[in-house]
Design a protein around this motif. Sequence first.
Motif, PDB file in Angstrom:
ATOM      1  N   LEU A  57       0.395  -1.273  -0.141  1.00 16.33           N
ATOM      2  CA  LEU A  57      -0.116   0.385  -0.425  1.00 16.33           C
ATOM      3  C   LEU A  57       0.784   1.195  -0.048  1.00 16.33           C
ATOM      4  CD1 LEU A  57      -2.609  -0.653   2.646  1.00 16.33           C
ATOM      5  CD2 LEU A  57      -3.154  -0.137   0.249  1.00 16.33           C
ATOM      6  N   CYS A  59       0.837   5.012   1.128  1.00 19.88           N
ATOM      7  CA  CYS A  59      -0.244   5.886   1.634  1.00 19.88           C
ATOM      8  C   CYS A  59       0.373   7.377   2.112  1.00 19.88           C
ATOM      9  CB  CYS A  59      -0.009   5.066   3.674  1.00 19.88           C
ATOM     10  SG  CYS A  59      -0.400   3.233   3.244  1.00 19.88           S
ATOM     11  N   CYS A 103      -4.131   2.157   4.950  1.00 18.26           N
ATOM     12  CA  CYS A 103      -3.295   1.735   5.729  1.00 18.26           C
ATOM     13  C   CYS A 103      -3.562   2.494   6.725  1.00 18.26           C
ATOM     14  CB  CYS A 103      -2.983   3.461   4.835  1.00 18.26           C
ATOM     15  SG  CYS A 103      -2.402   3.746   4.016  1.00 18.26           S
ATOM     16  N   ASP A 108      -4.666   5.511   2.093  1.00 18.16           N
ATOM     17  CA  ASP A 108      -3.947   4.946   0.634  1.00 18.16           C
ATOM     18  C   ASP A 108      -4.456   5.253  -0.435  1.00 18.16           C
ATOM     19  OD1 ASP A 108      -6.869   3.699   1.254  1.00 18.16           O
ATOM     20  OD2 ASP A 108      -6.362   2.496   0.219  1.00 18.16           O
ATOM     21  N   TRP A 111      -2.222   0.973  -4.463  1.00 23.36           N
ATOM     22  CA  TRP A 111      -1.581  -0.571  -4.327  1.00 23.36           C
ATOM     23  C   TRP A 111      -1.647  -1.099  -5.148  1.00 23.36           C
ATOM     24  CZ3 TRP A 111      -5.262  -5.560  -4.475  1.00 23.36           C
ATOM     25  CH2 TRP A 111      -5.985  -4.546  -5.405  1.00 23.36           C
TER      26      TRP A 111
END
Length: 128
Positions: A57, A59, A103, A108, A111
Motif C-alpha cells: 500500500l 499511504c 493504511c 491509501d 496499492w
Amino acid sequence: MTSQRLLRFAVLAGTACAAMALAMPAASAVDLAPGVWCDGAECVNDNDEAYVVYGTLTCVVMHTEPWTDMTKPAPLPTQSIEYQRWSIVLAPHGTGTARTSGCFGGVDIDWDISGAYPQSRPPTGSAG
C-alpha cells in the motif's frame, strides 16, 4: 487564522481521498503463480495447498508536531508518503479479497499485488 489551517487540512485530506479513488487499479486478471490469479482485488487459488498473496500500500500519512508554546500559532500538519506491506492467505481451492485493510495511520492512495507463494514454502529472500 485557525479556520485557514483547518481548511488547508481539509483540502489536503480531500486531495488524498480523490487520489486514492483515481489510483485504484483497473480490473484485469493477473497470474501470480500456477493456479493463483487476481482479477482486480478478487483472488482465486485453484491449488491443493494454501497460497499467500502479498503486495504494498502507498499511504499519505499526516504528522502533527506537539503544540507546546501557546504564544505561537499551532504548527501545520505535514504529510509523508509511506509504504506498508499487506498479505492474505488463500485457502486451497479458495478465494479472497486482496488489500483487506487500509493504511495504518493514513490514507491509501495506491496499492499493488506483488506476487504469491505457497504458504508451506515462504520465500527465502535470496536472489536465485
